[in-house]
Design an enzyme around this catalytic site. Sequence first.
Site, short mmCIF file in Angstrom:
data_model
loop_
_atom_site.label_atom_id
_atom_site.label_comp_id
_atom_site.label_asym_id
_atom_site.label_seq_id
_atom_site.Cartn_x
_atom_site.Cartn_y
_atom_site.Cartn_z
N ASP A 136 0.84 -1.20 0.00
CA ASP A 136 0.00 0.00 0.00
C ASP A 136 0.88 1.26 0.00
O ASP A 136 0.37 2.38 -0.09
CB ASP A 136 -1.03 -0.01 1.14
CG ASP A 136 -0.39 -0.04 2.52
OD1 ASP A 136 0.85 -0.17 2.61
OD2 ASP A 136 -1.13 0.06 3.51
N ASP B 114 -1.07 -6.12 -0.27
CA ASP B 114 -1.43 -5.52 1.01
C ASP B 114 -2.93 -5.33 1.15
O ASP B 114 -3.60 -4.90 0.20
CB ASP B 114 -0.78 -4.13 1.13
CG ASP B 114 0.49 -4.16 1.95
OD1 ASP B 114 0.72 -5.14 2.68
OD2 ASP B 114 1.26 -3.18 1.86
N GLU C 284 9.19 -4.07 10.45
CA GLU C 284 9.50 -2.74 9.89
C GLU C 284 10.10 -1.82 10.95
O GLU C 284 9.51 -1.59 12.02
CB GLU C 284 8.24 -2.11 9.28
CG GLU C 284 8.53 -0.72 8.71
CD GLU C 284 7.63 -0.28 7.58
OE1 GLU C 284 6.75 -1.04 7.15
OE2 GLU C 284 7.84 0.86 7.12
O1 KIV Z 1 3.56 -1.09 1.68
C1 KIV Z 1 4.70 -1.55 1.62
O2 KIV Z 1 5.43 -1.31 0.67
C2 KIV Z 1 5.14 -2.40 2.73
C3 KIV Z 1 6.56 -2.76 2.91
C4 KIV Z 1 7.63 -2.19 2.24
C5 KIV Z 1 6.88 -3.77 3.89
O3 KIV Z 1 4.35 -2.80 3.51
#
Ligand code: KIV
Length: 250
Positions: A41, A80, A177
């Site tokens: 996301d 995501d 993260e």
């Molecule tokens: O949204 C994203 O790009 C992510 C990560 C880089 C882990 O969740």
Amino acid sequence: MVEKFREMKRRGERITALTAYDYPTARLLDESGLDIILVGDSVGMVVLGYKDTTQVTLDEMLHHTRAVRRGVKRALLVADIPIHTYDTPEQALETARALRDVGAEAVKLEGGLSHVPQIETIVGAGIPFMAHIGMLPQSVREEGGYKVKGRSREQADALLQDARAVEAAGAFSVVLEIVAPDTAKMISASIEIPTIGIGSGNECDGQILVTHDLIGLFPWFTPKFVAPEANVAEQIRKAAWGFVDRTRRG
Ligand code: KIV
């Protein structure tokens, strides 16, 4: 399909993951031999121009997941689950199914212990699940910024509980993260599913980055922990200046 990641961890093989949001990038990354491609996301920030990921909608995630699907042949495609589309286990499952129906092979949402019911429901329906703990970008407004997690003993213990909870709930891997490197190392050694770090040091079982940060395509902000491998923004500027110049000179 996802069992191989646990085996990779057992063998000490590092897992590689990057984000993609469109067909050409997905195809180029897939051809480079990556293990996992994530339709993150983060699309909201690095492609759609939002301030953070809190405005990303499910329709946007579906649109970008479809495009990425067309470009990926061999890597695992994870998508995501965007904010406010997993408030209940039923809603989380509905969203996971919608992402799977457009080609995601696994889904990811932000949260540990607090989201066990959502994770169990998704996994119980046969959809592979990647967890995400530590700094949670969808909570950046409440948190007041992108802050390192797991520095204090209490935070490290809470993160370990999160990691154990998502493992027990059936996640096949967990993103850490911006977790303090010692804590990330301790968590990686304490669970059997692989940890995929972003800004969490070298001792995770794999690494993930936002591709735009890695290739220098979002020059207005680069996280401190990223060492860009290219400066694509500069290449685009140079190509555009060259075109403008040649055209104006006739
Ligand atoms: O949204 C994203 O790009 C992510 C990560 C880089 C882990 O969740």
